[in-house]
Design an enzyme around this catalytic site. Structure first.
Site, PDB file in Angstrom:
ATOM      1  N   GLY A   1      13.787 -13.776  34.875  1.00 35.47           N
ATOM      2  CA  GLY A   1      13.181 -12.443  34.817  1.00 35.47           C
ATOM      3  C   GLY A   1      11.775 -12.594  34.255  1.00 35.47           C
ATOM      4  O   GLY A   1      11.247 -13.715  34.154  1.00 35.47           O
TER       5      GLY A   1
ATOM      6  N   LYS B   1      -3.190   1.478  32.559  1.00 34.77           N
ATOM      7  CA  LYS B   1      -2.604   2.372  31.554  1.00 34.77           C
ATOM      8  C   LYS B   1      -3.558   2.404  30.354  1.00 34.77           C
ATOM      9  O   LYS B   1      -3.768   1.372  29.712  1.00 34.77           O
ATOM     10  CB  LYS B   1      -1.226   1.818  31.138  1.00 34.77           C
ATOM     11  CG  LYS B   1      -0.610   2.525  29.949  1.00 34.77           C
ATOM     12  CD  LYS B   1       0.713   1.889  29.527  1.00 34.77           C
ATOM     13  CE  LYS B   1       1.243   2.496  28.241  1.00 34.77           C
ATOM     14  NZ  LYS B   1       2.410   1.773  27.717  1.00 34.77           N
TER      15      LYS B   1
HETATM   16  C1  FAD Z   1      15.584   1.560  30.379  1.00 34.06           C
HETATM   17  C2  FAD Z   1      14.650   0.412  30.130  1.00 34.06           C
HETATM   18  C3  FAD Z   1      13.275   0.593  30.288  1.00 34.06           C
HETATM   19  C4  FAD Z   1      12.396  -0.448  30.019  1.00 34.06           C
HETATM   20  N1  FAD Z   1      11.057  -0.233  30.106  1.00 34.06           N
HETATM   21  C5  FAD Z   1      10.200  -1.202  29.711  1.00 34.06           C
HETATM   22  C6  FAD Z   1       8.801  -1.002  29.728  1.00 34.06           C
HETATM   23  O1  FAD Z   1       8.315   0.045  30.132  1.00 34.06           O
HETATM   24  N2  FAD Z   1       8.007  -2.000  29.320  1.00 34.06           N
HETATM   25  C7  FAD Z   1       8.496  -3.200  28.886  1.00 34.06           C
HETATM   26  O2  FAD Z   1       7.734  -4.073  28.476  1.00 34.06           O
HETATM   27  N3  FAD Z   1       9.818  -3.428  28.918  1.00 34.06           N
HETATM   28  C8  FAD Z   1      10.664  -2.468  29.291  1.00 34.06           C
HETATM   29  N4  FAD Z   1      11.996  -2.718  29.311  1.00 34.06           N
HETATM   30  C9  FAD Z   1      12.465  -4.055  28.990  1.00 34.06           C
HETATM   31  C10 FAD Z   1      12.495  -4.924  30.241  1.00 34.06           C
HETATM   32  O3  FAD Z   1      13.789  -4.946  30.724  1.00 34.06           O
HETATM   33  C11 FAD Z   1      11.987  -6.284  29.883  1.00 34.06           C
HETATM   34  O4  FAD Z   1      10.646  -6.193  29.499  1.00 34.06           O
HETATM   35  C12 FAD Z   1      11.879  -7.310  30.917  1.00 34.06           C
HETATM   36  O5  FAD Z   1      11.985  -6.965  32.181  1.00 34.06           O
HETATM   37  C13 FAD Z   1      12.515  -8.620  30.500  1.00 34.06           C
HETATM   38  O6  FAD Z   1      13.688  -8.841  31.109  1.00 34.06           O
HETATM   39  P1  FAD Z   1      14.380 -10.221  30.867  1.00 34.06           P
HETATM   40  O7  FAD Z   1      13.645 -11.283  31.601  1.00 34.06           O
HETATM   41  O8  FAD Z   1      14.615 -10.405  29.424  1.00 34.06           O
HETATM   42  O9  FAD Z   1      15.787  -9.955  31.535  1.00 34.06           O
HETATM   43  P2  FAD Z   1      16.247  -9.824  33.050  1.00 34.06           P
HETATM   44  O10 FAD Z   1      15.239  -9.213  33.934  1.00 34.06           O
HETATM   45  O11 FAD Z   1      17.577  -9.198  32.988  1.00 34.06           O
HETATM   46  O12 FAD Z   1      16.402 -11.337  33.497  1.00 34.06           O
HETATM   47  C14 FAD Z   1      17.488 -12.128  33.094  1.00 34.06           C
HETATM   48  C15 FAD Z   1      17.522 -13.386  33.930  1.00 34.06           C
HETATM   49  O13 FAD Z   1      18.546 -14.229  33.450  1.00 34.06           O
HETATM   50  C16 FAD Z   1      19.350 -14.622  34.537  1.00 34.06           C
HETATM   51  N5  FAD Z   1      20.697 -14.895  34.051  1.00 34.06           N
HETATM   52  C17 FAD Z   1      21.454 -14.152  33.212  1.00 34.06           C
HETATM   53  N6  FAD Z   1      22.638 -14.743  33.000  1.00 34.06           N
HETATM   54  C18 FAD Z   1      22.617 -15.887  33.703  1.00 34.06           C
HETATM   55  C19 FAD Z   1      23.558 -16.932  33.900  1.00 34.06           C
HETATM   56  N7  FAD Z   1      24.743 -16.928  33.313  1.00 34.06           N
HETATM   57  N8  FAD Z   1      23.205 -17.959  34.698  1.00 34.06           N
HETATM   58  C20 FAD Z   1      21.992 -17.991  35.306  1.00 34.06           C
HETATM   59  N9  FAD Z   1      21.088 -17.033  35.158  1.00 34.06           N
HETATM   60  C21 FAD Z   1      21.395 -15.995  34.375  1.00 34.06           C
HETATM   61  C22 FAD Z   1      19.266 -13.481  35.518  1.00 34.06           C
HETATM   62  O14 FAD Z   1      19.635 -13.873  36.816  1.00 34.06           O
HETATM   63  C23 FAD Z   1      17.787 -13.134  35.389  1.00 34.06           C
HETATM   64  O15 FAD Z   1      17.016 -14.020  36.184  1.00 34.06           O
HETATM   65  C24 FAD Z   1      12.902  -1.704  29.612  1.00 34.06           C
HETATM   66  C25 FAD Z   1      14.276  -1.895  29.509  1.00 34.06           C
HETATM   67  C26 FAD Z   1      15.137  -0.850  29.737  1.00 34.06           C
HETATM   68  C27 FAD Z   1      16.597  -1.086  29.574  1.00 34.06           C
END
Ligand code: FAD
Length: 499
Positions: free
Chosen positions: A11, A75
């Site tokens: 992500g 923004k």
């Molecule tokens: C309602 C809401 C609104 C939001 N708005 C904002 C905003 O306006 N601005 C902001 O900065 N942030 C915001 N966020 C936070 C946002 O989700 C994060 O900033 C961001 O997208 C980071 O996501 P991540 O990479 O941590 O997780 P994810 O996008 O969930 O990525 C997780 C990754 O891990 C992988 N993965 C998980 N488990 C496994 C496994 N067992 N094996 C292999 N791969 C796995 C998945 O496939 C994926 O590639 C918001 C969140 C929510 C809930």
């Protein structure tokens, strides 16, 4: 010594971490493993100014390329439909934490009625304009902006950049891990592979596969200060009569608040709510009623505000939602991600890739306080929003735990919006600083004792400052026009590698 880094998750957190580590410490082998079946969260579209700084200044990514691939919009801040005054704008430059030489008091003391036009970005934002216009008609793009960016598009460009940097990307689902003397020894993939590394970056989103599940690090919940834990989302295609707004809107709703984020072709909205005060169906109905054009997504996004106690345990460091998440009212996730990634890179470099336990402890102390800082800041938003008298908002005003910033609140309530408030603030590393805290206090018209009665001369002087900002802003440039400039093949960014 660390030689191999395995990033679990593709992500925004996984890719930003991988690119940053590889670019700053190129001798490391960095691999991203991610599961297309699990996918990415697909929300997270509003940022703060440390995000463009991270991309362009820290990583040296080409602006020209970024604009072409990611299609961001700008923004300037957040429009709060909030508080007893109904609406106020928070910009990323200084509006209230300022003191003009020809005025007796800091700016906040002149803003009881409004702080419209209290700065140039404020005056631009008020008029839905993105930037001042230069003499040749083009936009004068300042550093006091962040981006709106579609999560999925953003991840696509991050993957391209990561591969160009030499990051290896592999698809696979992690189904288990092996413990060793220094933490995690290896992860096991569903397809039978066993992947080892010296440092594991857990960027697996809310699943927190390594830090939360494998290492069982305790989670510190912010549920005494931040009560919302669900979101319903939706949006619509921008119509020809709908300008691109250069700010995020945060609108008070019956049991929470709703964001509006303007992309070039899409308008994205989401209602963040507290399930103790409204059911999913009622929230969706309120959202739809207030946004009749929105196509509401059937999924409800669940989250919890808080963070794992330590972000770095043994040889596992967590970034993004797997380390913590604070509800999105100030769009802090990517901000905190970029800040923590930079800190980790510094720590790795300073320890010559052999981090000591005391280094890890220091990292954990610093990241802990950055989570706390955001919790405090957001809790002010809830504590002082006097706009609605719904059961949720009464509860928020009465019961939001602000004990961690009681000193700041007491100081403000005695003295008002003076710059000295900064010495009663929690230790802060965020983009918000005292300005953010003052916007919440003045914006919500939190009463204070030591009122200032401005003289006629002061009132006229303050009015002149505002008129000057307003005059300059009126000539400003809208998002649509500014985007056309920066997308033109002849547009040049200062010092951009792709010029
Ligand atoms: C309602 C809401 C609104 C939001 N708005 C904002 C905003 O306006 N601005 C902001 O900065 N942030 C915001 N966020 C936070 C946002 O989700 C994060 O900033 C961001 O997208 C980071 O996501 P991540 O990479 O941590 O997780 P994810 O996008 O969930 O990525 C997780 C990754 O891990 C992988 N993965 C998980 N488990 C496994 C496994 N067992 N094996 C292999 N791969 C796995 C998945 O496939 C994926 O590639 C918001 C969140 C929510 C809930």
């Amino acid at each position: 010594m660390i030689q191999n880094v395995l990033v679990l998750g593709g992500g925004s957190a996984g890719f930003i971490a991988a690119i940053s580590i590889k670019r700053k410490i190129p001798q490391l082998r960095v691999t991203v493993v991610r599961s297309p079946a699990i996918g990415v969260i697909g929300v997270g579209e509003s940022t703060t100014p440390n995000f463009p700084r991270h991309l362009f200044d820290y990583l040296g990514i080409s602006r020209k390329r970024f604009y072409a691939l990611a299609q961001p919009t700008w923004k300037l801040g957040i429009r709060f439909l909030w508080g007893s005054r109904g609406s106020f704008d928070y910009t990323f430059n200084l509006q209230l934490d300022s003191h003009y030489g020809d005025l007796d008091k800091p700016t906040g003391y002149y803003c009881d009625d409004d702080f419209n036009d209290a700065s140039l970005p404020g005056a631009l934002m008020r008029r839905d304009l993105a930037f001042p216009r230069q003499a040749d008609g083009s936009p004068e793009i300042h550093g006091w902006h962040a981006f709106h960016i579609e999560n999925k598009k953003f991840i696509e460009i991050l993957e391209i950049v990561a591969k160009e940097e030499g990051v290896e990307v592999t698809d696979g689902k992690v189904t288990g891990s092996e413990r060793g003397p220094s933490g995690i020894e290896a992860v096991h993939l569903e397809d039978g592979r066993r992947l080892t590394a010296d440092l594991f970056v857990d960027a697996s989103g809310f699943r927190s596969e390594l830090l939360g599940k494998a290492l069982e690090e305790p989670f510190i919940s912010f549920d005494k200060s931040l009560f919302c834990s669900k979101a319903v989302i939706g949006g619509w295609e921008r119509g020809p009569d709908e300008p691109i707004l250069p700010y995020t809107t945060a609108e008070t709703m019956d049991a929470g608040w709703a964001w509006r984020i303007d992309h070039e072709h899409l308008i994205n909205r989401g209602y963040v709510y507290c399930p103790e005060f409204i059911s999913d169906d009622e929230a969706a109905a309120e959202f739809q009623r207030k946004n009749p054009k929105a196509k509401v997504e059937p999924r409800i996004v669940n989250f919890r505000s808080g963070h794992y106690r330590r972000q770095w345990v043994d040889n596992v460091v967590a970034f993004g939602n797997s380390g913590g998440f604070v509800e999105p009212l100030e769009s802090t996730a990517i901000m905190i991600l970029c800040a923590h990634v930079q800190t980790l890179v510094d720590f790795l470099l300073h320890s010559s890739l052999e981090p000591t336990p005391t280094m890890r402890n220091l990292y954990n102390d610093l990241t802990y306080s950055s989570w706390e800082d955001i919790r405090h800041f957001l809790s002010l938003h809830y504590k002082f929003n006097g706009m609605l008298d719904t059961p949720f908002w009464k509860h928020a005003r009465e019961d939001t735990d602000v004990s961690g910033i009681a000193d700041f609140i007491e100081f403000y309530q005695e003295n008002g919006p003076t710059g000295f408030c900064r010495y009663r603030m929690p230790r802060t590393e965020s983009d918000f600083g005292l300005e953010g805290f003052l916007v919440m206090m003045v914006g919500n018209q939190v009463p204070y004792k030591k009122r200032h009665q401005p003289s006629q001369r002061e009132l006229e002087t303050w009015a002149r400052h505002k008129q000057q900002f307003a005059r300059e802003a009126t000539k400003g440039i809208r998002c649509e026009e500014a985007l056309a400039y920066v997308k033109h093949p002849g547009w040049r960014w200062n010092g951009d590698p792709a010029n």
